[in-house]
Enzyme design. Structure first.
Site, mmCIF file in Angstrom:
data_model
loop_
_atom_site.group_PDB
_atom_site.id
_atom_site.type_symbol
_atom_site.label_atom_id
_atom_site.label_comp_id
_atom_site.label_asym_id
_atom_site.label_seq_id
_atom_site.Cartn_x
_atom_site.Cartn_y
_atom_site.Cartn_z
ATOM 1 N N ILE A 196 -6.509 8.958 -0.707
ATOM 2 C CA ILE A 196 -6.825 8.273 0.780
ATOM 3 C C ILE A 196 -5.950 7.393 0.972
ATOM 4 O O ILE A 196 -5.276 6.643 0.124
ATOM 5 C CB ILE A 196 -8.282 7.979 0.671
ATOM 6 N N HIS A 231 0.809 -1.279 -0.018
ATOM 7 C CA HIS A 231 -0.004 0.106 -0.104
ATOM 8 C C HIS A 231 0.736 1.372 -0.152
ATOM 9 O O HIS A 231 0.797 2.121 -0.882
ATOM 10 C CB HIS A 231 -0.832 0.264 1.055
ATOM 11 N N HIS A 243 1.471 4.874 -2.963
ATOM 12 C CA HIS A 243 1.710 6.259 -2.391
ATOM 13 C C HIS A 243 3.088 6.655 -2.575
ATOM 14 O O HIS A 243 3.221 7.775 -3.081
ATOM 15 C CB HIS A 243 1.447 6.355 -0.861
ATOM 16 N N ASN A 273 -6.429 -0.965 -0.781
ATOM 17 C CA ASN A 273 -6.872 0.220 0.269
ATOM 18 C C ASN A 273 -8.352 0.186 0.698
ATOM 19 O O ASN A 273 -8.492 0.184 2.005
ATOM 20 C CB ASN A 273 -6.770 1.703 -0.407
ATOM 21 N N HIS A 330 -3.912 0.903 -6.081
ATOM 22 C CA HIS A 330 -4.217 1.271 -4.830
ATOM 23 C C HIS A 330 -5.554 0.930 -4.197
ATOM 24 O O HIS A 330 -5.705 0.595 -3.220
ATOM 25 C CB HIS A 330 -4.155 2.967 -5.207
HETATM 26 C C1 LIG Z 1 -5.896 3.921 2.340
HETATM 27 O O1 LIG Z 1 -6.871 3.294 3.432
HETATM 28 C C2 LIG Z 1 -6.428 2.339 4.422
HETATM 29 C C3 LIG Z 1 -7.729 2.122 5.321
HETATM 30 O O2 LIG Z 1 -8.696 1.734 4.295
HETATM 31 C C4 LIG Z 1 -5.384 2.885 5.300
HETATM 32 O O3 LIG Z 1 -4.938 2.119 6.354
HETATM 33 C C5 LIG Z 1 -4.417 3.461 4.509
HETATM 34 O O4 LIG Z 1 -3.331 4.179 5.301
HETATM 35 C C6 LIG Z 1 -4.883 4.504 3.655
HETATM 36 N N1 LIG Z 1 -3.690 5.303 2.912
HETATM 37 C C7 LIG Z 1 -3.643 6.505 3.303
HETATM 38 C C8 LIG Z 1 -1.957 6.857 3.410
HETATM 39 O O5 LIG Z 1 -4.411 7.471 3.595
HETATM 40 FE FE LIG Z 2 -4.208 4.836 0.448
#
Ligand SMILES: *[C@H]1O[C@H](CO)[C@@H](O)[C@H](O)[C@H]1NC(C)=O
Ligand SMILES: [Fe+2]
Ligand SMILES: *[C@@H]1O[C@H](CO)[C@@H](O)[C@H](O)[C@H]1NC(C)=O
Ligand SMILES: *[C@@H]1O[C@H](CO)[C@@H](O)[C@H](O)[C@H]1NC(C)=O
Length: 818
Positions: A818, A476, A481, A672, A668
């Site tokens: 997100i 992730h 990111h 996610n 992603h």
């Molecule tokens: C994307 O979403 C997950 C939860 O669904 C979260 O743990 C993750 O950190 C998110 N990515 C960011 C950095 O916002």
């Molecule tokens: Fe994310």
């Protein structure tokens, strides 16, 4: 005056202070032509746009009239200056009254007081095809956003530049919060956006922390994305949540005492006492969905039960489900085919002990029935593995020195049954030599006998914690990111906003810098959510740097190459997508390939429209500079790698762009948005396993405690109440879609609509995505596909392109926001 046209200009502006009776906007029209006599920029046509009213949604209209000489030529750009004393948001400018129709300039940009800004029309041009009257502006605009590498960035700047990750630690407030700089030869890493903050006093290599992290002004969530839910609220919510929970929890290391206590989280909620400071006020503002006031003095964090546990309260205990989630869960991209036997570590035996795995032929052969030999099972491609042995072993001794934590290297071997599902056969946990003690390793199997069964459950919890960490930090964070941010920066620095490739990528790169900046503030920073909640603790980001160093390759980010590399597919020109999957029902791969191909087809139509041949690709200086900068600066620690694809042909370009868009959208989304479903009930996916196995150097008491109450051992091994609650809250918030999320292939950009061929290609893309929704629904309804259909199984919907708002577990947003 027949030589003049009266052209009406209308600007739509928001975030204007409506009390101040309107200051005008200064607008200038720029010709596509040069002045034929002097071969210089034609004089612009100036106008003052006065405020003329406002629409329901607080958008103000400004209007001006321009007198445009017949021989002025097509208007290719507008220059705008605002004399408001605060920044305002300019949506677009429409010019009406030309014989060939009106002209629209989509701006979606913040105007700072008194600064002249240039916006190009919705027509895209390769650099060599730029109208002569726009060439100079095109270059100047790029120079302006690159900056000169100096100074501290102000929030109003729009400069895109690179830096190391030297802002994760906070050594000034506590020397224990110092963290190594990521990026450079010691800890290779993708670059982040440069903020230019001064160095911290205790470590000249680290930046000072600050509560505001600069991102270029237009990267911040725009008007349209600012409704109830944004990353800002997540971050604010999280920062408010931490101190409140900290204060609420008297024993930070206390685990859940019974399983029914865990279930209570979903029934009665988790009590948060009222606090004197502003913590709770913030909580109520930002987490209305989570916080429920039970009475004036009592509030609770309430969690909706995840879909998984709603459907099947025992799903998390099942070995079938444990295996199925490696193909259709949150982290479906680490499972690999076993190609060789025995399993051997590549780590240095003098440090880590004997490299041979304790998962012997015997262990496997006892369990695989008619396949009877490991060699036959390997030959028939029936054995698969999740291998975290070499990745984690170097961290084991370090992590074990942190309070309340333990770690192992792990290998988990699976067998592909005739039903097409996976069955776990063995888990091996390894501790390297330490303090004079030799290496320790043990294999656990789902075999009979109550003691073995409980040990197997404990071993599974360890592997799941390893997988949670790898998922969050690598699959992730790092792969989407972190690795995408350099593409965003290079695209803005090297491709003009009128470049067709800028316009193709832009929807996929929106908001990523902002969410990453927020992550550096509250998630991946020293003592942030990731460090608190995952096994690797304060070494988490260093671990992701190691993985970037050893394993990250741009070419393997393409889904087909990734599947082939892991042995999950082989090339087959007769199979759909040109790939034959080794596990026919592999939901992530099956659905992912549909999306991959749809993106690739759309990009093929688009790219070949602008680049009918290779010489156009090779001679496009902006494009070549863009690719060079990605390879040598943004991912500069990898600049000498031979696997970077060349950028010479339209096919090269299509492949590179498809890979970037895939990472930003479907990759992603697939890793996610299902997190709450699978990790929301943490026994299914604990973020951390806190205690060593009762069989590792046990004292007599330890072993007896385990024998007398194995359930207690399992609960104590799970995350503490504090850790579990934090992760659940964050997952819940981050799994959400904002109501105005932009899904892939849903909305056409004005510059695409402008060209009939592109418009038609986009319509086809959108049509294919709708078709994909139907295909995915049909697959989820197919009883033969046991990895996505069956009693109590949550259907695999992560690759369904569209979604409504809320925690829906589906929908592919265009970009990582997100
Ligand atoms: C994307 O979403 C997950 C939860 O669904 C979260 O743990 C993750 O950190 C998110 N990515 C960011 C950095 O916002
Ligand atoms: Fe994310
Ligand atoms: C490539 O295409 C462009 C635009 O159609 C054309 O001008 C050029 O001659 C072509 N070059 C080659 C080598 O075919
Ligand atoms: C783009 O601009 C053209 C003129 O250059 C105009 O005709 C068209 O309506 C605009 N397209 C969109 C979708 O705004």
């Amino acid at each position: 005056m027949a030589n003049y046209l009266k052209v009406k200009g209308r600007a739509r502006v928001s975030n204007v202070n409506s009390d101040l009776f309107g200051k005008p906007l200064a607008i200038e029209l720029v010709s596509c032509l040069l002045d034929p006599r002097e071969n210089t920029q034609k004089k612009t046509i100036k106008g003052k746009a006065e405020r003329k009213g406002k629409t329901d949604d607080e958008v103000f209209l400004y209007e001006a009239v321009f007198e445009v000489a017949q021989d002025f030529g097509e208007v290719g750009a507008v220059m705008v200056r605002s004399d408001h004393n605060k920044e305002i948001f300019l949506r677009d400018i429409l010019l009406e009254g030309f014989p060939h129709g009106s002209l629209l300039f989509t701006c979606d940009s913040w105007l700072q007081p008194s600064l002249l800004r240039v916006f190009f029309s919705n027509k895209s041009y390769l650099p060599s095809q730029t109208p002569s009257g726009l060439r100079k502006l095109r270059e100047e605009e790029l120079v302006a956003v690159r900056g000169n590498g100096d100074g501290e960035r102000k929030s109003t700047d729009r400069i895109y530049d690179y830096d190391f990750y030297n802002d994760l630690g906070d050594p000034d407030s506590d020397i224990d919060l110092a963290r190594p700089v990521l990026g450079g030869s010691l800890h290779p890493y993708p670059r982040r956006c440069r903020t230019g903050r001064p160095p911290s006093s205790s470590d000249p290599n680290s930046e000072k922390r600050s509560s505001n992290v600069y991102v270029p002004r237009d990267e911040a969530f725009s008007q349209t994305k600012q409704t109830q839910f944004t990353a800002t609220t997540v971050s604010a919510g999280v920062s408010a949540l931490l101190p409140s929970l900290d204060a609420a929890v008297t024993d930070q290391n206390l685990g859940f005492l019974t399983f029914s206590e865990i279930d209570m989280l979903f029934k009665e909620g988790y009590k948060v006492p009222p606090l004197k400071n502003s913590g709770n006020g913030l909580l109520q503002t930002f987490l209305p969905k989570l916080i429920q006031a039970v009475s004036d003095h009592q509030q609770r964090l309430r969690f909706e039960a995840p879909d998984t546990i709603n459907r099947d309260g025992f799903f998390w205990l099942s070995d079938e489900e444990f295996a199925r989630e490696t193909l259709a869960g949150v982290n479906p991209c680490t499972i690999k085919l076993v190609k060789e036997w025995p399993l051997i570590s590549k780590l240095d035996p003098s440090i880590y002990g004997p490299p041979e795995s304790a998962i012997t032929r015997d262990v496997i052969e006892q369990q695989i029935g008619c396949y009877n030999t490991v060699d036959k099972a390997i030959e028939e491609k029936k054995l698969f593995i999740i291998d975290y042995h070499d990745l984690l072993l170097p961290y084991v001794n370090k992590v074990r020195q942190l309070e309340g934590r333990t770690l192992y290297g792990s290998r988990t071997v699976f067998f592909l049954t005739t039903q097409g599902t996976l069955k776990p056969l063995a888990i091996e946990l390894t501790r390297p030599p330490t303090d004079g003690k030799p290496q320790w390793k043990q294999v656990f199997t789902p075999s009979c006998g109550s003691t073995n069964l409980w040990l197997w459950r404990l071993a599974k919890a360890h592997v799941l914690a390893h997988d949670s960490g790898v998922h969050e930090l690598i699959t992730h964070w790092l792969r989407s990111h972190g690795a995408v941010e350099p593409f965003v920066i290079a695209t803005n620095r090297q491709l003009s906003t009128m470049h067709p490739i800028y316009r193709l990528l832009h929807p996929h790169l929106r908001y990523t810098m902002e969410i990453n900046a927020l992550a550096r503030q509250a998630l991946i920073n020293a003592n942030g959510i990731i460090e608190i909640s995952f096994s690797t603790g304060k070494y988490s980001m260093e671990f992701s740097s190691d993985v970037y160093d050893e394993l990250w390759r741009f070419d393997l980010q393409a889904l087909p190459s990734d599947l082939i590399d892991r042995g999950m597919a082989e090339e087959d020109p007769n199979a759909p997508h040109g790939l034959k999957l080794k596990i026919a029902d592999y939901p992530f791969a099956n659905d992912g390939l549909l999306i991959w191909d749809a993106i690739k087809q759309w990009f093929t139509d688009y790219v070949t429209h602008y680049y009918p041949n290779s010489s156009l690709v090779e001679s496009d200086q902006e494009l070549q500079a863009w690719w060079t900068e990605i390879k040598t600066v943004g991912h500069g620690d990898k600049k000498n790698e031979p696997w970077w694809p060349n950028l010479q042909t339209p096919q090269d370009l299509i492949h590179i762009l498809t890979t970037i868009a895939w990472l930003a959208s479907a990759h992603h989304a697939s890793v996610n948005f299902s997190q709450y479903a699978y990790a929301g009930y943490f026994p299914n996916r604990p973020s951390i396993a806190r205690n060593k196995m009762p069989t590792e150097d046990p004292s007599k008491e330890e072993w007896e405690r385990f024998l007398n109450n194995p359930e207690q051992s399992l609960l104590e091994n799970f995350p503490s109440q504090l850790q579990a609650t934090i992760v659940m809250a964050v997952l819940y918030l981050l799994s959400d879609h904002s109501p105005d999320e932009e899904y892939i292939g849903q909305k056409i950009e004005p510059s695409w609509a402008e060209d009939p061929a592109i418009n038609a290609a986009f319509v086809r893309f959108n049509g294919r995505l709708k078709k994909i929704e139907e295909i995915i629904d049909a697959r989820n309804g197919d009883e033969k596909l046991r990895n996505r259909n069956g009693a109590g199984i949550v259907p695999y919907e992560l690759m369904k392109p569209f979604s409504g708002p809320g925690v829906t577990g589906k929908g592919i947003p265009n970009s990582i926001s997100i």
